[in-house]
Design a protein around this motif. Structure first.
Motif, PDB file in Angstrom:
ATOM      1  N   PRO A 166      47.584  73.403 -17.983  1.00 19.39           N
ATOM      2  CA  PRO A 166      46.338  72.646 -18.176  1.00 19.39           C
ATOM      3  C   PRO A 166      45.348  72.750 -17.019  1.00 19.39           C
ATOM      4  N   LEU A 167      45.856  72.826 -15.777  1.00 23.41           N
ATOM      5  CA  LEU A 167      44.946  72.874 -14.638  1.00 23.41           C
ATOM      6  C   LEU A 167      44.132  74.165 -14.598  1.00 23.41           C
ATOM      7  N   MET A 168      44.668  75.211 -15.248  1.00 25.86           N
ATOM      8  CA  MET A 168      43.956  76.492 -15.223  1.00 25.86           C
ATOM      9  C   MET A 168      42.642  76.448 -16.001  1.00 25.86           C
ATOM     10  N   VAL A 169      42.486  75.421 -16.836  1.00 26.93           N
ATOM     11  CA  VAL A 169      41.250  75.306 -17.614  1.00 26.93           C
ATOM     12  C   VAL A 169      40.050  75.101 -16.691  1.00 26.93           C
ATOM     13  N   VAL A 260      32.201  81.526  -7.090  1.00 31.16           N
ATOM     14  CA  VAL A 260      33.087  81.975  -8.170  1.00 31.16           C
ATOM     15  C   VAL A 260      34.349  82.604  -7.590  1.00 31.16           C
ATOM     16  N   ALA A 261      34.182  83.419  -6.536  1.00 30.65           N
ATOM     17  CA  ALA A 261      35.335  84.052  -5.902  1.00 30.65           C
ATOM     18  C   ALA A 261      36.292  83.004  -5.326  1.00 30.65           C
ATOM     19  N   ALA A 262      35.721  81.954  -4.742  1.00 31.41           N
ATOM     20  CA  ALA A 262      36.564  80.888  -4.183  1.00 31.41           C
ATOM     21  C   ALA A 262      37.341  80.169  -5.278  1.00 31.41           C
ATOM     22  N   ILE A 263      36.676  79.873  -6.396  1.00 30.34           N
ATOM     23  CA  ILE A 263      37.348  79.185  -7.503  1.00 30.34           C
ATOM     24  C   ILE A 263      38.457  80.051  -8.090  1.00 30.34           C
ATOM     25  N   MET A 264      38.176  81.335  -8.280  1.00 28.93           N
ATOM     26  CA  MET A 264      39.185  82.222  -8.849  1.00 28.93           C
ATOM     27  C   MET A 264      40.341  82.441  -7.886  1.00 28.93           C
ATOM     28  N   THR A 265      40.068  82.450  -6.578  1.00 22.59           N
ATOM     29  CA  THR A 265      41.151  82.579  -5.595  1.00 22.59           C
ATOM     30  C   THR A 265      42.079  81.370  -5.654  1.00 22.59           C
ATOM     31  N   LEU A 266      41.484  80.182  -5.748  1.00 26.36           N
ATOM     32  CA  LEU A 266      42.307  78.975  -5.879  1.00 26.36           C
ATOM     33  C   LEU A 266      43.118  79.011  -7.170  1.00 26.36           C
ATOM     34  N   ALA A 267      42.495  79.499  -8.257  1.00 29.15           N
ATOM     35  CA  ALA A 267      43.213  79.585  -9.524  1.00 29.15           C
ATOM     36  C   ALA A 267      44.385  80.550  -9.431  1.00 29.15           C
ATOM     37  N   MET A 268      44.180  81.700  -8.784  1.00 28.68           N
ATOM     38  CA  MET A 268      45.268  82.659  -8.605  1.00 28.68           C
ATOM     39  C   MET A 268      46.387  82.067  -7.758  1.00 28.68           C
ATOM     40  N   GLY A 269      45.995  81.342  -6.711  1.00 26.99           N
ATOM     41  CA  GLY A 269      47.004  80.687  -5.886  1.00 26.99           C
ATOM     42  C   GLY A 269      47.820  79.677  -6.683  1.00 26.99           C
ATOM     43  N   ALA A 270      47.147  78.938  -7.571  1.00 27.05           N
ATOM     44  CA  ALA A 270      47.858  77.987  -8.414  1.00 27.05           C
ATOM     45  C   ALA A 270      48.818  78.694  -9.367  1.00 27.05           C
ATOM     46  N   LEU A 288      49.009  84.237 -17.700  1.00 26.31           N
ATOM     47  CA  LEU A 288      48.028  83.475 -16.936  1.00 26.31           C
ATOM     48  C   LEU A 288      47.078  84.387 -16.161  1.00 26.31           C
ATOM     49  N   LEU A 289      47.626  85.406 -15.502  1.00 29.43           N
ATOM     50  CA  LEU A 289      46.774  86.290 -14.712  1.00 29.43           C
ATOM     51  C   LEU A 289      45.775  87.060 -15.583  1.00 29.43           C
ATOM     52  N   PRO A 290      46.217  87.710 -16.685  1.00 32.11           N
ATOM     53  CA  PRO A 290      45.213  88.351 -17.559  1.00 32.11           C
ATOM     54  C   PRO A 290      44.241  87.348 -18.172  1.00 32.11           C
ATOM     55  N   ALA A 291      44.740  86.142 -18.484  1.00 30.05           N
ATOM     56  CA  ALA A 291      43.863  85.139 -19.090  1.00 30.05           C
ATOM     57  C   ALA A 291      42.750  84.734 -18.133  1.00 30.05           C
ATOM     58  N   LEU A 292      43.075  84.572 -16.859  1.00 26.61           N
ATOM     59  CA  LEU A 292      42.049  84.227 -15.877  1.00 26.61           C
ATOM     60  C   LEU A 292      41.031  85.352 -15.739  1.00 26.61           C
ATOM     61  N   LEU A 296      37.196  85.004 -16.958  1.00 25.97           N
ATOM     62  CA  LEU A 296      36.066  85.203 -16.051  1.00 25.97           C
ATOM     63  C   LEU A 296      35.107  86.249 -16.610  1.00 25.97           C
ATOM     64  N   GLY A 297      35.666  87.337 -17.179  1.00 26.39           N
ATOM     65  CA  GLY A 297      34.814  88.374 -17.761  1.00 26.39           C
ATOM     66  C   GLY A 297      33.990  87.850 -18.919  1.00 26.39           C
ATOM     67  N   GLN A 298      34.616  87.060 -19.793  1.00 27.77           N
ATOM     68  CA  GLN A 298      33.884  86.499 -20.924  1.00 27.77           C
ATOM     69  C   GLN A 298      32.861  85.461 -20.452  1.00 27.77           C
ATOM     70  N   GLY A 299      33.207  84.726 -19.403  1.00 22.08           N
ATOM     71  CA  GLY A 299      32.259  83.759 -18.855  1.00 22.08           C
ATOM     72  C   GLY A 299      31.021  84.444 -18.294  1.00 22.08           C
ATOM     73  N   LYS A 300      31.215  85.551 -17.583  1.00 27.76           N
ATOM     74  CA  LYS A 300      30.073  86.312 -17.057  1.00 27.76           C
ATOM     75  C   LYS A 300      29.248  86.891 -18.191  1.00 27.76           C
ATOM     76  N   ALA A 301      29.939  87.394 -19.228  1.00 26.46           N
ATOM     77  CA  ALA A 301      29.211  87.951 -20.381  1.00 26.46           C
ATOM     78  C   ALA A 301      28.377  86.881 -21.064  1.00 26.46           C
ATOM     79  N   PHE A 302      28.935  85.669 -21.188  1.00 25.20           N
ATOM     80  CA  PHE A 302      28.180  84.574 -21.808  1.00 25.20           C
ATOM     81  C   PHE A 302      26.966  84.200 -20.971  1.00 25.20           C
ATOM     82  N   SER A 303      27.152  84.084 -19.659  1.00 29.94           N
ATOM     83  CA  SER A 303      26.046  83.689 -18.785  1.00 29.94           C
ATOM     84  C   SER A 303      24.913  84.709 -18.837  1.00 29.94           C
TER      85      SER A 303
END
Length: 351
Positions: A166-169, A260-270, A288-292, A296-303
Motif C-alpha cells: 500500500p505504501l508504494m501508491v 521526482v528522483a528523490a521520491i523514486m529513490t525512497l520508493a526503491m529503498g522501501a 514492485l520494481l517494474p511497477a514503479l 513513473l513512465g505512465q505518469g510522465k506520459a500523462f503529464s
C-alpha cells in the motif's frame, strides 16, 4: 475552470459528432490498452511465485507455467490488436476533424464584414488561428486518447500496488508537480503564440512571397534583400522570447526532476526493505520494481500529454469563440464611388 470545462465538452461533442465510430473505438481501445500493464505485472508476479514455491511439484509447476505463458501470449496479442485498432481510428478521426473544423471556419468567414479583412489585427489573429486549426484538432485527438490511456494505466498500476504494498501508491505523488509544470509551460507557449500572432502571420506571409514569381522578379531587378531582412528580424524577436521562456522552464523542470528522483529513490529503498522483511521478497520485487518504473513512465506520459491537451484546448477555445461570434452585418460603403447619373442637358444632341 468553468470555461475550460465548457471547451472540453464542446470539443468532445464536436469529435463525437464528426465520426462517432472512430471516436468511440479510439477512446475505448486506448483505455483497454492501459489495462494490459497491471495484468502483465500480475502474470510476472504469479510466475515468480510458482518458481519459488514449485520445489517437488514439477508436474503442477509445468502445467500452471503453460497456462501463464498462454495467458501472457493472449494478453500481448490482444494488446497488439488494440494498438492497431487505436492507431487506425485515431488517424481517421484526425484527418476528418481537421477538415471539418477548417470547413466550419471557412463557412463562418462569409459572415465576417468585409472591412475586417482589411484590418491587420484581424488578419494576424485569425490567420494564425486558421493555420493552427488545420492540425490542432488532430493533435487534440491524439493527446486526449494518450492522456486517458496513461491516466488509466497509472491508476491500474496503483491499484495493483495497493494490493501488494500500500505504501508504494505514494509514487502517484510525482504526478502532481509534473502535471502542474507541464500545464503551465504549455499555457505560456499558448500565450506566447497568441501575443506573437502578428509577427508569426507576417513571417508566414513573407515565406509565401519568397516563392511568388512577381516578388522574385522585382527583388532581383532591384537587387533587394527586403524579404530576407524583414523575416530575419521577425524571427529573431520571436526566437528570443521563445528561448527566454524555454530557459525558465528548463530550470523549473530540472527542479521537479530532482524531486521526482528523490521520491523514486525512497520508493526503491522501501521496496528493498520490504524484500528483506518478507520471505516472498524476490517474487514481490519482480512486480514492485517494474511497477514503479512503469508507473513513473505512465505518469510522465500523462503529464506531457495533458500539457499538450491544455494547449490544444486553448487554441480550440479561440476557434469556438470565432465560430460562435456574432458579427454585425452593416451596409458597407462601396469600394468605388458610384458614377452620377447623367442629366438630360449633358446628353449630346443627336444621341
Amino acid at each position: 475552470m468553468r470555461r475550460k470545462l465548457q471547451t472540453g465538452r464542446a470539443t468532445l461533442s464536436l469529435l463525437y459528432q464528426i465520426d462517432r465510430g472512430a471516436f468511440l473505438i479510439g477512446a475505448s481501445t486506448g483505455v483497454l490498452q492501459s489495462l494490459a500493464y497491471p495484468l502483465l505485472l500480475l502474470i510476472v508476479w504469479k510466475g515468480f511465485s510458482l518458481v519459488m514455491a514449485g520445489t517437488g511439484q514439477g508436474h503442477d509447476l509445468v502445467h500452471q507455467g503453460i497456462l501463464l505463458l498462454a495467458g501472457l501470449f493472449g494478453l500481448l496479442a490482444l494488446q497488439n490488436v488494440l494498438r492497431i485498432a487505436n492507431e487506425t481510428a485515431t488517424s481517421l478521426l484526425q484527418a476528418v476533424s481537421a477538415q471539418q473544423v477548417n470547413a466550419r471556419i471557412m463557412g463562418k468567414m462569409s459572415e465576417v464584414p468585409y472591412r475586417l479583412f482589411e484590418d491587420n489585427d484581424f488578419q494576424s489573429r485569425y490567420g494564425l488561428l486558421i493555420s493552427q486549426a488545420s492540425y490542432r484538432p488532430a493533435m487534440l485527438v491524439q493527446t486526449f486518447i494518450t492522456s486517458i490511456s496513461a491516466l488509466c494505466a497509472s491508476l491500474a498500476i496503483a491499484l495493483t500496488l495497493l494490493a501488494l504494498a500500500p505504501l508504494m501508491v505514494l509514487f502517484l505523488v510525482v504526478l502532481i508537480p509534473l502535471t502542474i509544470v507541464e500545464t503551465r509551460y504549455h499555457r505560456r507557449i499558448l500565450g506566447l503564440q497568441t501575443d506573437s500572432a502578428s509577427g508569426l502571420f507576417r513571417m508566414m506571409y513573407l515565406s509565401q512571397k519568397s516563392i511568388d514569381a512577381t516578388w522574385q522578379r522585382d527583388i532581383r531587378v532591384h537587387n533587394s534583400t527586403i524579404l530576407y531582412d524583414e523575416y530575419r528580424i521577425l524571427a529573431h524577436t520571436y526566437l528570443s522570447n521563445l528561448k527566454r521562456l524555454l530557459r525558465r522552464y528548463q530550470v523549473i523542470r530540472a527542479g521537479v526532476g530532482l524531486a521526482v528522483a528523490a521520491i523514486m529513490t525512497l520508493a526503491m529503498g522501501a521496496v528493498f526493505w520490504q524484500i528483506n522483511q518478507s520471505p516472498t521478497g524476490p517474487a514481490e520485487a519482480a512486480i514492485l520494481l517494474p511497477a514503479l518504473y512503469m508507473g513513473l513512465g505512465q505518469g510522465k506520459a500523462f503529464s506531457s500529454s495533458w500539457g499538450s491537451l491544455t494547449e490544444c484546448m486553448g487554441y480550440l477555445d479561440q476557434v469556438f469563440d470565432f465560430l460562435n461570434q456574432s458579427f454585425e452585418q452593416t451596409e458597407l460603403a462601396p469600394l468605388l464611388p458610384a458614377a452620377p447619373a447623367p442629366s438630360r442637358s449633358a446628353v449630346p444632341v443627336g444621341a
